[in-house]
Enzyme design. Structure first.
Site, mmCIF file in Angstrom:
data_model
loop_
_atom_site.group_PDB
_atom_site.id
_atom_site.type_symbol
_atom_site.label_atom_id
_atom_site.label_comp_id
_atom_site.label_asym_id
_atom_site.label_seq_id
_atom_site.Cartn_x
_atom_site.Cartn_y
_atom_site.Cartn_z
ATOM 1 N N ILE A 79 5.599 -7.986 2.966
ATOM 2 C CA ILE A 79 6.738 -7.059 2.922
ATOM 3 C C ILE A 79 6.924 -6.315 4.235
ATOM 4 C CG2 ILE A 79 6.658 -6.714 0.437
ATOM 5 C CD1 ILE A 79 5.129 -4.110 0.931
ATOM 6 N N GLY A 80 6.020 -6.554 5.181
ATOM 7 C CA GLY A 80 6.177 -5.873 6.465
ATOM 8 C C GLY A 80 5.133 -6.324 7.461
ATOM 9 N N GLY B 140 2.111 -3.351 14.335
ATOM 10 C CA GLY B 140 1.338 -3.653 15.525
ATOM 11 C C GLY B 140 -0.098 -4.007 15.210
ATOM 12 N N GLY C 243 -1.154 -5.325 11.963
ATOM 13 C CA GLY C 243 -1.367 -6.305 10.915
ATOM 14 C C GLY C 243 -0.155 -6.505 10.037
ATOM 15 N N LYS D 137 -3.018 -4.096 3.561
ATOM 16 C CA LYS D 137 -2.800 -4.258 4.991
ATOM 17 C C LYS D 137 -3.899 -5.158 5.542
ATOM 18 C CE LYS D 137 -1.621 -1.924 9.250
ATOM 19 N NZ LYS D 137 -1.270 -0.650 9.891
ATOM 20 N N ASP E 179 -0.035 7.769 14.532
ATOM 21 C CA ASP E 179 1.220 7.015 14.441
ATOM 22 C C ASP E 179 2.135 7.641 13.402
ATOM 23 O OD1 ASP E 179 3.085 5.113 15.065
ATOM 24 O OD2 ASP E 179 2.138 3.482 13.974
#
Length: 992
Positions: free
Chosen positions: A703-704, A707, A709, A725, A825
């Site tokens: 789904i995404g 940077g 993983g 993740k 982040d």
């Protein structure tokens, strides 16, 4: 002994004079040589001091001090000034050198003739010891502002008897203001602004009888009352302690400040009333007491303050009437908004010849407005909203053609809009909704090339929209709903190239919809409901790229629903109910992510397209619609014979069963082979087997990607959904793996409602994985920038709750975790929203540790330091990420929440980002410094949000918090704990 005087010759007068002059010259020459030797000795000694400081205490990356050389005289060196006659060094000035750094250069003060030292606007840092500071007691001028000093400001011992100017502003000094500052009796100027001083303002300050300026704003820790004897400062002209936490009452002795020009005590917690003694300050020009807890009546003692031009006591708890002595002054700014004032406005206010800003909103004023208001002054901002004013609007509000903001919504005003306002070319912002105004809008009003915002809804206006509206090319918002406007819409209304919202609902408009409406490329909201429009809906909609809300309900529209509506991919609200539409529902509507779909009470027929079953309530009133299992809609007729479709379905089903069997065999073998290779650590009690998650990491579940993983959504047999993740960079040594487990275990212990739960972590032969709880509504970033329903579903109240919750999560990481955790982040895409749209900070803490051990390329930098647009400016030269880097990034998120813009939005100019855009708006405030107003706040606010009137003040204050968070100097940014306090304070203030 006998002498023969007759043979002796005495020297002549002229010869005697010559001998005398020679002797004097000889003595003078010896003096000069001695003095020159002394100067040379002093200069050499001082040069040695300068060079020692340069070589041991200063960092000069730009080589600004390149000419500091042994072979030259110091008087010619950069930043050095010498006395014209003695040659002594008297001044060292590094102001605005920008990149000098190092500790406080105390050795400069070992030059005994030095009087002026300024190192302002650089990167000097660290604490200043009492020993270092004491060396500078002979200075007359000391400016160390806008650096990175921290710790306590040292005591002024020995006494700084000659010091006249002290500027330590824009640093991070903590602790109390030294009481010994009151012994530096020559001080005339003190600036302590924007630090973290705490405690009370020392009573010793009142000893400084030469003081003309005292500045200490933006020191959140300053508290307690003002010094009772403040009136002793007879020469004080500027007194500013705003945005702190002062409490108690304003001392009565303030009336003894006979030289005062400006008092700013705004944004504090002062209580009590305004002292009557303030009426003695005959020379005062500015009084700013806004945003406190002052109460009682405003005393009627201002008649003699004829120099006063700015009076702002807004956002307090004042009651009673507006004193005539205030209304009768020649004020440039009169701001008493957000109080509990009542009664009528004294007519004398209309005689003011210099009035520019009149802010009376959110009180209980009543009666008619002064008849000649605006005739005698250059009135620019007129805001009386949220009162009980009645009667007509003054005829001459724009008499001088300077009026820009005309705001009077939520009153009881009646009568027509004066022709003079219609012809006012300076007005760009009009909000006159929720009144009893009537008549036709002046024709000249519709053709203004200045208007940008128009809201005249909920009145009794009538008439039509003329073709001259084509000249209003700057209009971004046109809201004239709930009036009695009629006639056809002219095609000229399509000549509004920047319009974002058009709301003409609940009027009497008729005729067909101009087909050119679909050419308004910027349009996001079109509401034409409850009129008398006829004909078909325009079927060419390719230009409506931004349209998210379309409401054409309760008209007399006919024909079919255009198939092209399904191509409006950002559309989230579609209401076509109560018309005469016929035909089938286009299957293309299934492509839309609609929050609201209402097609009820039309003449639609046929099968409801797949995917629209969740909108059954919006399909009622169409008797010929049908669908499988869409009660109460009837079922469609079933085919009695087996069709080719059924054969195809059975074939696909058989293929699926065979493929599933093969996958089960492969999955079992993989599980048996890899089970012993996985190392799993759980941090939460889970109701499933961890291995069931890991074997489901297939590309179809991605789904995404980021940077560090890929992110998978895995739905388990239990029905539970988790987010996984899978991290890059798996070939690393055992030491790094130990570091990974240590840091992950720290994160696994986190328990906070605003942080996503880490369920377990796993290290296998080919990957590392982090398994989190799945958060249903995706990210804040997607909601704001991708999902078109974001602007409507997230009203300001909800956005504020998200901001506060995210801030609390980050504050927990910074202040309550041991060791503290830096997110690294922070961005809107890493703030997830659950079913109730409560925020959960995600993807935190591991970004730097889990990167490949390689040189930081641009890509690695974005992974380590954050994401483009959120990275704090100091990363460029420190290559370090700290808690204050998180604070900067969170400030960017606050700006996103208010503006709806990305940090580097395509709409921004080249070299402009969201921080620069908002900062520039803040640097252009309405009115005077300290007023707190913003230029074009509505142009900053996300136009999809449509905040309530009471939200504007809170939005402005949240933007102020965002500006503090994004300060270019890290030490000037508040901690996340302080950010939470500021946001909570704003919430309490807005709910008064």
């Amino acid at each position: 002994m006998n002498m023969n005087y007759s043979s002796y010759h005495f020297p002549s007068i002229s010869n005697y004079f010559t001998i005398t002059m020679a002797y004097i010259f000889y003595l003078h020459l010896l003096t000069i040589l001695s003095f020159t030797s002394t100067i040379t000795s002093v200069t050499t000694r001082d040069a040695a001091v300068l060079l020692r400081v340069k070589n041991t205490q200063l960092t000069d990356p730009d080589s600004l001090l390149h000419n500091w050389q042994d072979s030259t005289t110091p008087c010619n060196w950069t930043g050095i000034t010498c006395h014209n006659q003695t040659g002594n060094i008297i001044s060292i000035d590094f102001t605005d050198f920008a990149n000098l750094s190092g500790p406080f250069p105390d050795d400069f003060c070992r030059i005994p003739t030095l009087r002026h030292l300024s190192i302002a606007n650089n990167f000097f840092n660290g604490t200043i010891s009492s020993t270092s500071f004491s060396l500078c007691s002979h200075l007359t001028f000391l400016n160390i502002s806008n650096n990175m000093f921290d710790g306590r400001l040292p005591e002024f011992e020995p006494v700084f008897t000659n010091l006249t100017v002290l500027d330590v502003s824009y640093n991070s000094f903590t602790g109390e203001i030294p009481a010994s500052i009151g012994e530096a009796l020559s001080l005339q100027f003190i600036d302590l602004s924007s630090n973290f001083f705490s405690g009370v303002v020392p009573e010793s300050l009142t000893n400084l009888t030469e003081l003309t300026t005292f500045l200490a704003p933006v020191n959140p820790g300053l508290n307690g009352p003002l010094p009772e004897a403040i009136g002793r400062l007879k020469k004080l002209q500027t007194f500013r302690i705003s945005s702190t936490n002062l409490s108690g009452e304003i001392p009565d002795s303030i009336g003894d400040l006979v030289s005062i020009k400006s008092i700013d005590l705004s944004t504090n917690s002062l209580t009590g009333g305004i002292p009557v003694s303030i009426g003695r300050l005959k020379g005062i020009e500015h009084i700013w007491l806004y945003e406190n807890k002052l109460s009682g009546e405003i005393p009627d003692v201002f008649a003699n303050l004829t120099s006063l031009v700015d009076f702002d006591v807004s956002e307090n708890n004042f009651a009673g009437n507006l004193p005539e002595s205030i209304a009768g002054l020649h004020l440039r700014t009169l701001a008493v908004n957000d109080n509990q004032l009542k009664g009528e406005i004294p007519p004398v206010l209309a005689l003011n010849p210099i009035l520019v800003q009149l802010k009376l909103f959110n009180n209980s004023f009543s009666g008619s407005l002064p008849e000649n208001l605006g005739r005698n002054s250059d009135l620019e901002e007129f805001d009386i909203s949220g009162n009980q004013f009645s009667g007509p609007l003054p005829l001459d509000l724009c008499y001088k053609n300077k009026l820009q903001k005309f705001i009077c919504f939520n009153n009881r005003l009646s009568g027509e809009v004066p022709d003079s306002l219609g012809g006012c070319k300076s007005i760009y912002y009009v909000r006159i909704s929720n009144n009893e105004l009537s008549g036709e809008i002046p024709a000249s009003f519709w053709s203004s090339d200045s208007l940008q915002f128009i809201d005249m809804s909920n009145n009794k206006f009538h008439g039509s929209i003329p073709a001259s509206i084509r000249n209003s090319k700057e209009v971004a918002k046109l809201v004239i709903s709930s009036n009695n406007f009629s006639g056809e819409l002219p095609a000229a209304i399509c000549n509004l190239p920047v319009i974002v919202e058009m709301d003409l609902s609940n009027n009497q408009f008729s005729g067909v919809l101009p087909a050119c409406l679909t050419g308004l490329k910027k349009l996001e909201k079109l509401n034409l409901q409850s009129n008398k429009f006829t004909g078909e809906i325009p079927d060419v909609m390719s230009s409506w790229d931004e349209l998210s809300n379309l409401n054409l309900s309760n008209n007399k529209l006919t024909g079919e629903i255009p198939d092209q509506i399904g191509n409006l991919l950002v559309l989230n609200y579609l209401d076509l109910a109560g018309n005469l539409l016929s035909g089938k529902i286009p299957a293309s509507l299934s492509k839309l992510k609609l929050n609201v779909l209402n097609l009820s009470n039309n003449n639609l027929e046929g099968k409801v397209p797949t995917g629209l079953g969740t909108y059954v309530s919006g399909l009622m009133g169409n008797p010929r619609l049908c669908g499988p299992d869409l009660k109460p809609l009837p079922s469609c007729h079933k085919e009695k014979s087996v069709s080719y479709y059924l054969v195809g379905f059975l074939s696909v089903l058989a293929f699926f069963l065979i493929a599933s069997l093969l996958w089960l065999v492969i999955k079992t073998k993989l599980f048996r082979r890899n089970k012993s290779l996985w190392k799993i650590t759980s941090f939460q009690r889970v109701g499933f087997k961890e291995q069931d998650v890991l074997v489901s990491l297939m590309e179809s579940n991605v789904i995404g990607m980021g940077g560090s993983g890929k992110v998978y959504r895995v739905t388990l047999k239990t029905g539970q959904t988790v987010a996984v993740k899978k991290l890059y960079g798996v070939h690393r040594g055992p030491e790094t793996e130990a570091e990974f487990w240590s840091e992950m275990e720290t994160l696994g212990r986190i328990r906070h409602k605003n942080i996503v739960k880490l369920l377990f972590g796993s290290v296998g032969k080919d990957f590392r994985a982090l398994v989190y709880e799945y958060v249903e509504n995706g990210s804040l970033g997607d909601m704001l920038h991708k999902d078109p329903k974001g602007g409507f579903l997230l009203d300001w109240t909800k956005r504020f709750e998200i901001a506060l919750g995210a801030a609390q999560g980050l504050a927990y990481l910074h202040h309550d975790c041991v060791p503290s955790i830096v997110h690294r982040d922070v961005k809107s895409n890493n703030i997830l929203l659950d079913q109730e749209f409560r925020p959960r900070v995600a993807d935190f803490g591991l970004a730097k540790t889990l990167q490949l051990d390689v040189k930081e390329s641009d890509g690695a930098m974005s992974r380590v330091a954050g994401s483009y647009g959120y990275i704090a400016p100091e990363y460029a030269y420190t290559m370090k990420v700290t808690e204050k880097s998180d604070v900067y990034s969170f400030g960017v998120v606050l700006m996103e929440l208010v503006t709806g813009k990305r940090p580097n939005d395509p709409s921004f100019d080249e070299h402009e980002d969201i921080v620069k855009r908002v900062t520039e708006a803040a640097l252009s405030p309405v009115g005077s410094p300290g007023d707190g107003g913003w230029v074009d706040l509505d142009q900053l606010i996300d136009p999809r949000m449509n905040p309530l009137s009471q939200d504007y003040e809170e939005i402005e204050r949240v933007l102020n918090v965002a500006l503090q968070c994004t300060s270019s100097l890290p030490l000037n940014r508040p901690s996340m704990r302080r950010v939470v306090e500021l946001l909570k304070d704003h919430s309490r203030t807005s709910s008064k």
